[in-house]
Design an enzyme around this catalytic site. Structure first.
Site, short mmCIF file in Angstrom:
data_model
loop_
_atom_site.label_atom_id
_atom_site.label_comp_id
_atom_site.label_asym_id
_atom_site.label_seq_id
_atom_site.Cartn_x
_atom_site.Cartn_y
_atom_site.Cartn_z
N ARG A 14 0.83 -1.20 0.00
CA ARG A 14 0.00 0.00 0.00
C ARG A 14 0.87 1.25 0.00
O ARG A 14 1.96 1.26 0.62
CB ARG A 14 -0.84 -0.04 1.28
CG ARG A 14 -1.79 1.11 1.49
CD ARG A 14 -2.94 1.05 0.55
NE ARG A 14 -4.06 1.88 0.96
CZ ARG A 14 -5.07 2.19 0.15
NH1 ARG A 14 -5.08 1.75 -1.09
NH2 ARG A 14 -6.07 2.92 0.58
N THR A 42 -9.18 0.78 -9.57
CA THR A 42 -8.47 -0.33 -8.99
C THR A 42 -8.63 -1.51 -9.92
O THR A 42 -9.51 -1.52 -10.75
CB THR A 42 -9.12 -0.62 -7.62
OG1 THR A 42 -9.00 0.57 -6.86
CG2 THR A 42 -8.51 -1.78 -6.91
N THR A 50 -3.99 -0.68 -7.26
CA THR A 50 -4.77 0.53 -7.55
C THR A 50 -3.95 1.80 -7.68
O THR A 50 -2.83 1.89 -7.16
CB THR A 50 -5.82 0.75 -6.43
OG1 THR A 50 -6.72 1.77 -6.83
CG2 THR A 50 -5.18 1.14 -5.11
N ASN A 68 -6.11 4.35 -7.06
CA ASN A 68 -7.30 4.91 -6.43
C ASN A 68 -8.27 5.38 -7.51
O ASN A 68 -8.99 4.58 -8.07
CB ASN A 68 -6.98 6.03 -5.43
CG ASN A 68 -8.19 6.33 -4.55
OD1 ASN A 68 -9.07 5.48 -4.43
ND2 ASN A 68 -8.25 7.49 -3.97
N ASP A 97 -7.85 8.40 0.37
CA ASP A 97 -8.38 7.32 1.21
C ASP A 97 -8.21 7.61 2.71
O ASP A 97 -8.80 6.92 3.54
CB ASP A 97 -7.71 5.98 0.87
CG ASP A 97 -8.40 5.28 -0.30
OD1 ASP A 97 -9.52 5.69 -0.67
OD2 ASP A 97 -7.82 4.33 -0.84
N SER A 105 -7.78 1.09 3.37
CA SER A 105 -8.26 0.63 2.06
C SER A 105 -9.49 -0.25 2.22
O SER A 105 -9.77 -0.74 3.32
CB SER A 105 -7.14 -0.19 1.41
OG SER A 105 -7.60 -0.82 0.24
N SER A 106 -10.20 -0.46 1.11
CA SER A 106 -11.30 -1.43 1.10
C SER A 106 -10.94 -2.65 0.25
O SER A 106 -11.78 -3.52 0.03
CB SER A 106 -12.56 -0.79 0.50
OG SER A 106 -12.93 0.33 1.24
N GLY A 166 -13.57 -1.14 -7.13
CA GLY A 166 -14.88 -0.54 -6.84
C GLY A 166 -14.93 0.24 -5.55
O GLY A 166 -16.02 0.44 -5.00
N GLY A 167 -13.78 0.68 -5.03
CA GLY A 167 -13.79 1.51 -3.81
C GLY A 167 -14.52 0.82 -2.69
O GLY A 167 -14.29 -0.36 -2.40
O1 DON Z 1 -7.96 1.24 -1.44
C1 DON Z 1 -9.12 1.53 -1.68
O2 DON Z 1 -10.06 1.13 -1.03
C2 DON Z 1 -9.42 2.44 -2.86
N1 DON Z 1 -8.28 3.26 -3.14
C3 DON Z 1 -9.83 1.60 -4.02
C4 DON Z 1 -10.20 2.41 -5.22
C5 DON Z 1 -11.00 1.65 -6.21
O3 DON Z 1 -11.33 0.51 -6.03
C6 DON Z 1 -11.44 2.39 -7.41
N2 DON Z 1 -12.05 1.46 -8.34
N3 DON Z 1 -13.07 1.49 -8.85
#
Ligand code: DON
Length: 566
Positions: A102, A375, A393, A395, A417, A446-447, A467-468
Site C-alpha cells: 500500500r 483499482t 490501484t 485509487n 483514502d 483501504s477497502s 470498486g472503492g
Molecule cells: O484502497 C481503496 O479502497 C481504494 N483506493 C480503491 C479504489 C477503487 O477501487 C477504485 N475502483 N473502482
C-alpha cells in the site's frame, strides 16, 4: 520441452476468449475452464502474459509479477507502477499469507493538509495533482514477491511486458471511452499534453516507449532503481517542480510488509482475506458472521429478506470500519473483538425484517477498554495449486491524473483514502475518524479485499474486485452466490449486485437488473433505494476449483476482463 511449450502456447491461443461460456457435466453455465492453471485479469494481454510464465515453468508468484506489470502497460486506468496494492496467497501446501504494498503518506504530510483556512475539506486537493500522491508501493511489492517466492529470473518475467510496452496494446472500446472522458483533465492537471491525451480510437495501437525504458531499468537494477536510482530521481524532481512533497527519503525508506491475513469461518468455509491497512478482510468477515445465523439460502438469491439481512449487516460493519480501522502500524485495532461471534451477533440484536434501521441510529459498536475509482484485481492458480489473489490501484481512474512522461506512468491519488477531516466523506462517500487521520509515513485505510476461500482445508475459490467502498460487498456477494446459491464461478460473477455502507443511508442497486416490485417492497420498509446508472458495483475476477479438480474462471462481464487457462 520446446515442442511442449509450443503446443501449450498454441492451445492458449485457441482457448482464451473473454467470458466465453462452456458447459461441463453438471450442466451449469461455466466460464473459461482450465485443467491445470488459470489467470483472470482486467485485460486479455495481461492474463496471457501471466499464463505464459506458468507455461515456461514458473509459478503463481512469477505470474503475479508478470500480470501486475502487464496491467501497468495495458490497463493504465488502474494497473500501475505509481500506485500500490495487496496480495493474499495460499501455497499448494496450504500455507497462507499476505503482502501489503500500500502507498504511504509522505513524511511531509500533515493532518490538516487538505483543509482550507476555514477548516473545510477541499476534496480536489486530496484527489487531483501533486498533493494527492502517496508514496508508491507497487515496485517494492513485485520485488518482495519475487524475492520470497519467485522461481524465474526477473529479466525473463519482464521480457514480454517490455515487449508489450514497446510494441503496444490495442485500445478497447471501453478504453477509448475513458481516455476521451479524461482527455481535458489530463491536459489541465499536467499543464501540457501527455501520451494518454492523444485522440485514440478503439482498435488503435498504443505504444509506451518511456515505460518500456523504465521497465528495462527495473529488470537490470532491481527495486533500487525505483526507490533510489535514476527513476527515483526523475520522479522526485518531477513532483518537486510541481509543488509536491514526496522526497528521496520517502522513496528510499519505503518497504512492502508481509502481514497475516484475516481468516473467518463461514458455514465451514475458511475465508482468507486482507488484513489492515485494508478494511476488506475485517469488514467482509463481520458481515459474513452477522448474516451466518440467517438461512439466506432458503430466503433466495437477491430476495427481499436476503437483501435486508445483508444490508443491515453491512450498515453495522461499515460503521465500525469508519471508527476503528486504520494503519495497524499506527493504531491499535481490536481485530479479535470486532470479528468475534458474540460481538457480531449482539450487533444484529436490534435488526428486524419489519423495517430498515436508519443509519443515524447505528453507531460503531462499543468495545470495552478500547482507546483510541480506480483499482483492478487479478486471480491466479498455477499447475501446482499455488494461488494468488491481488488487488492493485491508483485509487481514482488514472489516479491523480499526473503522468510522468519521462517514466511512462501515472501517479496515484491514494491520499484521498485518508479521512481528511472526521465526518467528511471521501470520494467513495466513506467516513473516517481518528484511526484513519493523516500522519507522516502512515498507510491510508483501504477497502481492497483480495480473498481466497478454502473448503475442507483445500483451495476452493480465489477472488477480488475494484470498486472503492463497494469492493467488500461485491466480493462477499460473489462468495455467497457460490456457497449459498450454488452458482458456478462465471454465473456468480455475472449476477446482479447491490451495496450499502452505513452512510449515505441508501442501498445502491445495479441499474435495471432488480425487479420493480422488490425495490418497492424495500422502499415501503424504509430503505432508500438508489439505482444510479453510473455506479459500478465491482468488477470481480475469480477462479473456482471444481469437484473434478479443474478450474473455472469468472471474468467480469462489466469490463474487458478475460480468463485464460490450460
Ligand atoms: O484502497 C481503496 O479502497 C481504494 N483506493 C480503491 C479504489 C477503487 O477501487 C477504485 N475502483 N473502482
Amino acid at each position: 520441452m520446446k515442442r511442449l511449450l509450443l503446443l501449450a502456447f498454441l492451445a492458449l491461443q485457441f482457448s482464451c476468449k473473454t467470458s466465453e461460456t462452456h458447459k461441463v457435466e453438471d450442466q451449469k453455465i461455466r466460464g473459461e475452464i482450465g485443467e491445470h492453471a488459470m489467470v483472470v485479469s482486467a485485460r486479455e494481454e495481461a492474463s496471457k502474459i501471466g499464463l505464459s510464465m506458468l507455461l515456461q515453468g514458473g509459478n503463481a508468484f512469477d505470474a503475479m509479477v508478470a500480470t501486475e506489470m502487464a496491467l501497468a502497460v495495458s490497463y493504465p486506468f488502474a494497473g500501475n507502477l505509481g500506485g500500490g496494492g495487496f496480495m493474499v496467497y495460499r501455497k499448494a501446501n496450504g500455507e497462507t499469507g499476505a503482502l501489503d504494498y500500500r502507498e504511504k503518506a509522505p513524511l511531509k504530510a500533515s493532518r490538516n493538509m487538505y483543509l482550507d483556512e476555514e477548516g473545510n475539506a477541499v476534496p480536489e486537493r486530496s484527489q487531483v495533482g501533486e498533493l494527492a500522491v502517496g508514496v508508491p508501493g507497487t515496485v517494492a511489492g513485485i520485488f518482495a514477491v519475487h524475492e520470497k517466492f519467485g522461481s524465474l529470473p526477473m529479466e525473463q518475467i519482464l521480457e514480454p511486458v517490455i515487449a508489450l510496452a514497446q510494441n503496444g496494446f490495442v485500445i478497447s472500446e471501453n478504453q477509448q471511452k475513458t481516455l476521451e472522458a479524461y482527455q481535458e483533465m489530463f491536459i489541465k492537471v499536467n499543464k501540457d499534453t501527455i501520451l494518454f491525451a492523444g485522440n485514440f480510437s478503439a482498435g488503435d495501437t498504443l505504444r509506451n516507449v518511456q515505460l518500456a525504458r523504465t521497465l528495462e531499468r527495473l529488470a537490470q537494477n532491481g527495486k533500487k532503481e525505483f526507490y533510489e536510482g535514476k527513476t527515483a530521481e526523475i520522479l522526485v524532481d518531477y513532483l518537486k517542480e510541481r509543488g509536491g512533497i514526496i522526497s528521496l527519503e520517502d522513496l528510499s525508506s519505503y518497504e512492502a510488509v508481509w502481514r497475516k491475513p484475516i481468516e473467518i469461518d463461514y458455514q465451514g468455509y475458511s475465508v482468507i482475506s486482507m488484513s489492515p491497512p485494508s478494511s476488506g478482510g475485517i469488514v467482509m468477515g463481520q458481515i459474513l458472521k452477522m448474516i451466518e445465523p440467517y438461512d439466506i439460502e432458503k430466503f433466495g438469491h437477491n430476495s427481499l429478506k436476503t437483501i435486508q439481512v445483508i444490508t443491515e449487516a453491512e450498515r453495522r460493519a461499515y460503521a465500525d470500519r469508519s471508527f476503528y480501522l486504520g494503519d495497524p502500524d499506527f493504531v491499535d485495532i481490536p481485530t479479535q473483538f470486532l470479528t468475534s461471534v458474540e460481538y457480531l451477533h449482539n450487533r444484529m440484536k436490534d435488526f428486524t425484517f419489519e423495517h430498515a434501521t436508519p443509519s443515524s441510529e447505528i453507531d460503531h459498536g462499543n468495545i470495552p477498554g478500547y482507546e483510541s475509482m480506480e483499482t483492478t484485481h487479478y486471480s491466479i492458480v498455477d499447475q501446482q495449486g499455488n494461488a494468488v489473489s491481488v488487488t492493485t490501484t491508483l485509487n481514482g481512474a488514472y489516479g491523480s491524473k499526473l503522468y510522468v512522461e519521462e517514466l511512462g506512468f501515472f501517479l496515484n491519488n491514494e491520499m484521498d483514502d485518508f479521512s481528511a477531516k472526521p465526518g467528511e466523506p471521501n470520494m467513495f462517500g466513506l467516513l473516517g475518524a481518528e484511526a484513519n487521520a493523516i500522519e507522516p509515513g502512515k498507510r491510508m485505510l483501504s477497502s481492497m479485499t483480495p480473498t481466497i476461500v478454502e473448503k475442507d482445508g483445500k483451495l476452493f475459490m480465489v477472488l477480488g474486485s475494484p470498486g472503492g467502498s463497494t469492493i467488500i460487498t461485491s466480493v462477499m456477494q460473489t462468495i455467497l452466490n457460490v456457497v449459498e446459491f450454488d452458482m458456478g464461478m462465471q454465473e456468480a460473477v455475472n449476477a446482479p449486485r447491490f451495496h450499502h455502507q452505513w452512510y449515505p443511508d441508501e442501498v445502491v442497486f445495479e441499474p435495471k437488473l432488480f425487479d420493480k416490485e422488490l425495490l418497492d417492497s424495500l422502499r415501503s420498509k424504509g430503505y432508500q433505494v438508489n439505482e444510479r446508472n453510473s455506479r459500478i458495483l465491482g468488477k470481480v475476477d475469480a477462479i473456482l476449483r471444481l469437484p473434478n479438480g479443474s478450474l473455472e474462471g469468472g471474468a467480469d462481464r462489466r469490463g474487458d476482463d478475460t480468463a485464460v487457462g490450460y
